[in-house]
Design a protein around this motif. Structure first.
Motif, short mmCIF file in Angstrom:
data_model
loop_
_atom_site.label_atom_id
_atom_site.label_comp_id
_atom_site.label_asym_id
_atom_site.label_seq_id
_atom_site.Cartn_x
_atom_site.Cartn_y
_atom_site.Cartn_z
N ALA A 187 0.80 -1.23 0.00
CA ALA A 187 0.00 0.00 0.00
C ALA A 187 0.83 1.28 0.00
CB ALA A 187 -0.95 0.00 1.21
N GLU A 188 2.08 1.23 0.43
CA GLU A 188 2.90 2.44 0.44
C GLU A 188 3.65 2.67 -0.87
OE1 GLU A 188 5.29 -0.61 2.94
OE2 GLU A 188 3.28 -0.36 2.12
N MET A 189 3.52 1.75 -1.82
CA MET A 189 4.35 1.78 -3.03
C MET A 189 4.06 2.97 -3.94
SD MET A 189 6.70 0.21 -4.79
CE MET A 189 7.29 -0.26 -6.40
N GLN A 190 2.82 3.12 -4.38
CA GLN A 190 2.53 4.06 -5.47
C GLN A 190 2.69 5.52 -5.06
OE1 GLN A 190 2.42 2.59 -8.22
NE2 GLN A 190 2.04 0.53 -7.43
N GLU A 191 2.38 5.84 -3.81
CA GLU A 191 2.49 7.23 -3.37
C GLU A 191 3.91 7.63 -3.00
OE1 GLU A 191 -1.88 6.33 -2.43
OE2 GLU A 191 0.01 5.25 -2.61
N GLU A 192 4.74 6.68 -2.59
CA GLU A 192 6.03 7.03 -2.01
C GLU A 192 7.23 6.53 -2.81
OE1 GLU A 192 6.05 5.72 2.06
OE2 GLU A 192 3.97 6.35 2.37
N TRP A 193 7.01 5.67 -3.79
CA TRP A 193 8.10 5.10 -4.58
C TRP A 193 7.75 5.15 -6.06
CZ3 TRP A 193 12.36 2.09 -2.37
CH2 TRP A 193 12.35 2.06 -0.98
N LYS A 194 8.77 5.04 -6.89
CA LYS A 194 8.59 4.83 -8.33
C LYS A 194 9.27 3.53 -8.72
CE LYS A 194 8.06 9.67 -9.77
NZ LYS A 194 6.70 9.54 -10.30
N HIS A 195 8.81 2.94 -9.80
CA HIS A 195 9.38 1.66 -10.22
C HIS A 195 9.56 1.63 -11.73
CE1 HIS A 195 4.96 1.17 -10.20
NE2 HIS A 195 5.13 0.34 -11.22
N SER A 196 10.41 0.71 -12.19
CA SER A 196 10.71 0.61 -13.62
C SER A 196 11.22 -0.79 -13.95
CB SER A 196 11.78 1.64 -14.02
OG SER A 196 13.05 1.26 -13.49
N VAL A 197 11.25 -1.09 -15.23
CA VAL A 197 11.93 -2.28 -15.74
C VAL A 197 13.06 -1.77 -16.63
CG1 VAL A 197 11.75 -4.39 -17.11
CG2 VAL A 197 9.84 -3.68 -15.64
N ALA A 198 14.28 -1.94 -16.18
CA ALA A 198 15.42 -1.35 -16.86
C ALA A 198 15.84 -2.18 -18.07
CB ALA A 198 16.59 -1.21 -15.89
N PRO A 199 16.39 -1.55 -19.11
CA PRO A 199 16.98 -2.31 -20.21
C PRO A 199 18.12 -3.19 -19.69
CG PRO A 199 16.80 0.02 -20.77
CD PRO A 199 16.52 -0.09 -19.30
N ALA A 200 18.32 -4.32 -20.32
CA ALA A 200 19.38 -5.24 -19.89
C ALA A 200 20.44 -5.35 -20.98
CB ALA A 200 18.80 -6.61 -19.58
N ARG A 201 21.68 -5.47 -20.58
CA ARG A 201 22.75 -5.67 -21.56
C ARG A 201 22.68 -7.07 -22.14
NH1 ARG A 201 28.09 -2.92 -18.68
NH2 ARG A 201 27.27 -0.79 -18.58
N THR A 202 22.48 -8.03 -21.27
CA THR A 202 22.35 -9.42 -21.70
C THR A 202 21.26 -10.09 -20.87
OG1 THR A 202 24.03 -10.19 -20.13
CG2 THR A 202 24.77 -9.61 -22.35
N ILE A 203 20.71 -11.18 -21.38
CA ILE A 203 19.72 -11.95 -20.65
C ILE A 203 19.99 -13.43 -20.84
CG2 ILE A 203 17.84 -10.24 -20.70
CD1 ILE A 203 16.75 -11.62 -23.16
N ASP A 204 19.52 -14.23 -19.90
CA ASP A 204 19.59 -15.68 -20.03
C ASP A 204 18.33 -16.17 -20.72
OD1 ASP A 204 22.03 -15.83 -18.69
OD2 ASP A 204 21.05 -15.89 -16.72
N MET A 205 18.49 -16.80 -21.85
CA MET A 205 17.34 -17.24 -22.63
C MET A 205 16.47 -18.22 -21.84
SD MET A 205 17.69 -15.70 -25.60
CE MET A 205 17.09 -16.58 -27.03
N HIS A 206 15.15 -18.08 -21.99
CA HIS A 206 14.21 -18.98 -21.34
C HIS A 206 13.85 -20.10 -22.30
CE1 HIS A 206 10.37 -20.37 -19.59
NE2 HIS A 206 10.91 -20.00 -18.45
N PRO A 207 13.71 -21.34 -21.84
CA PRO A 207 13.45 -22.45 -22.76
C PRO A 207 12.14 -22.33 -23.54
CG PRO A 207 13.25 -23.14 -20.45
CD PRO A 207 13.89 -21.80 -20.45
N ILE A 208 11.17 -21.60 -23.00
CA ILE A 208 9.88 -21.45 -23.69
C ILE A 208 9.78 -20.11 -24.40
CG2 ILE A 208 7.37 -21.30 -23.39
CD1 ILE A 208 7.66 -23.23 -21.04
N SER A 209 10.06 -19.03 -23.69
CA SER A 209 9.84 -17.69 -24.25
C SER A 209 11.07 -17.10 -24.93
CB SER A 209 9.38 -16.74 -23.14
OG SER A 209 10.42 -16.52 -22.21
#
Length: 450
Positions: free
Chosen positions: A341-363
């Motif tokens: 409940a304290e998240m939206q009023e008091e914090w910000k969030h993001s999904v940052a770009p990644a340099r590399t990722i580990d491939m997922h077997p399905i996606s």
């Protein structure tokens, strides 16, 4: 201090002599030495490695971070950790596990991992990385549950949404007089065809009615019940373990959380991302809770606390971005992140770009994210004030202005529509302690009189 030192430096003979363990307790160079304090991270890690050979580099680095770069203090906390009785960790499939930061904090043991005083991990412009549920809930307004769904169910949900995601689109909106597109694709889901039609006819997003609304898929509906149960348990535990006097927050609803909508985001590749933001509260109400289920490729979810506008927190250029640093939470496949409940009023969030990722077997290189939300019936657009443009206003919270911080207001939202400038509509709104808007009380009072 660098998170990953990029250049290894050869140690001098004097340093090598210092680092060789001639006895069970090798000497530590004096921490009062100016040259020592300015030594590189590699140098400090080399000393810690010689003192504590049973710890991996990640654990040593964590201890060093918590000790503000002091080798002496880091060594002391590591010794305390080694002296404490060990506790076997549960094995988690396909999840990289990090030692809990709380186990390095002075005055704690594995039996009592919560510090008496909350430790501020972040520093200006720096990023700290969290992996364990203990660390996430202790240092952020979030909880994380690994392996929420049975593996077969999680994979079925992922496959179902990967097919759906092939037809997702990027949203277009106006920002500072420029028309921009979102850096990932998404779609909005509701439970039932009747609700789809109601959304298209009555609701507004970024100043316009939605065009793309879909019925929740069978696997989404199946998972929704499990997410609901898990989120409600975490929300109650948050109140009991973290909130003052074990009371809910002011404006937080006392009712159970019942998700009835979901935004599904698709990040196809490491560069697709989502910038820092707070979720819109217009239909959720104040102190909203969100359940975010991650599927496919693991990505980093970053949060940072919003600081007030003052000289203390401003950066050299006068901005407040990263004024207190940021925290990165690792989100693997089949993990549920609960934003409390304290998240939206008091914090910000993001999904940052990644340099590399580990491939997922399905996606493969794709991450699917479902953010389950509860739309409140008493926050329907027909009940809200309209701006001068004739559009229901958007609900916002003052986050930076110290004198009004935490107050809620209605504002025009048509400025997000390409080609429109919006209007100057503004109106304060006062919610009661349970997050109910004034018209709910007015309706209740009117009914009681009759």
């Amino acid at each position: 201090m660098d998170r990953y030192p990029s250049k290894k430096r050869a140690l001098s003979p004097e340093v090598q002599e210092t680092c060789i363990p001639h006895s069970n307790e090798p000497p530590i160079p004096s921490p009062t030495s100016t040259t020592y304090e300015e030594e590189s991270t590699d140098f400090k890690l080399a000393i810690l490695a010689s003192l504590h050979p049973n710890h991996n580099e990640e654990s040593l680095l964590e201890a060093l971070l918590l000790s503000d770069g002091s080798v002496e203090q880091a060594s002391a906390t590591l010794k305390q950790h080694e002296a404490a009785p060990s506790k076997k960790r549960p094995t988690l499939s396909n999840i990289g596990y990090q030692s809990s930061l709380s186990s390095y904090i002075s005055g704690t043991t594995p039996e009592n991992t919560r510090p008496a005083k909350k430790l501020s991990l972040t520093k200006k412009t720096k990023t700290i990385y969290l992996y364990t549920p203990e660390d996430v809930e202790a240092h952020t307004p979030c909880s994380i549950i690994h392996n929420l769904l049975p593996p077969e169910q999680a994979d079925a949900l992922l496959r179902e949404l990967l097919k759906e995601a092939a037809t997702y689109e990027r949203t277009t909106f106006q920002l500072f007089d420029k028309v921009v597109k979102s850096p990932h694709t998404f779609c909005f889901y509701v439970n039932g065809q009747d609700e789809v039609e109601r959304q298209k006819a009555e609701f507004y997003y970024d100043g316009k009615k939605p065009e793309h609304v879909r019925c929740s898929t069978p696997e989404m509906l199946k998972a929704c019940a499990q997410v609901e149960e898990a989120v409600n348990k975490e929300a109650q535990r948050r109140i009991q373990d973290f909130y003052p006097e074990q009371n809910k927050l002011k404006y937080q609803s006392p009712d159970s959380w019942k998700p009835n909508t979901a935004f599904v985001n698709c990040y196809a590749g490491p560069q697709e991302n989502l910038g820092y933001h707070s979720d819109q509260l217009t239909y959720l109400g104040p102190r909203a809770i969100v359940g975010s289920l991650s599927l496919g490729v693991s990505r980093e979810f970053r949060v940072r606390k919003i600081v007030a506008e003052d000289d203390e927190h401003c950066k050299d250029d006068g901005s407040l971005a990263d004024a207190q640093g940021q925290i990165s939470i690792h989100l693997p496949h089949n993990s549920l992140l609960v934003m409390h409940a304290e998240m939206q009023e008091e914090w910000k969030h993001s999904v940052a770009p990644a340099r590399t990722i580990d491939m997922h077997p399905i996606s493969k290189n794709t991450r699917i994210n479902i953010t389950y939300r509860e739309y409140k019936e008493y926050l329907h657009p027909k009940l809200m004030p309209k701006c001068k443009c004739g559009v229901p206003a958007v609900l916002r919270c003052v986050q930076r202005k110290r004198e009004n911080r935490g107050r809620y207001m209605w504002m025009c939202q048509t400025n997000y529509v390409p080609g429109k400038g919006g209007c100057s509509f503004f109106q304060w709104v006062e919610f009661d302690d349970n997050g109910l808007p004034p018209w709910v009380k007015a309706t209740t009072d009117q009914k009681s009189r009759h």
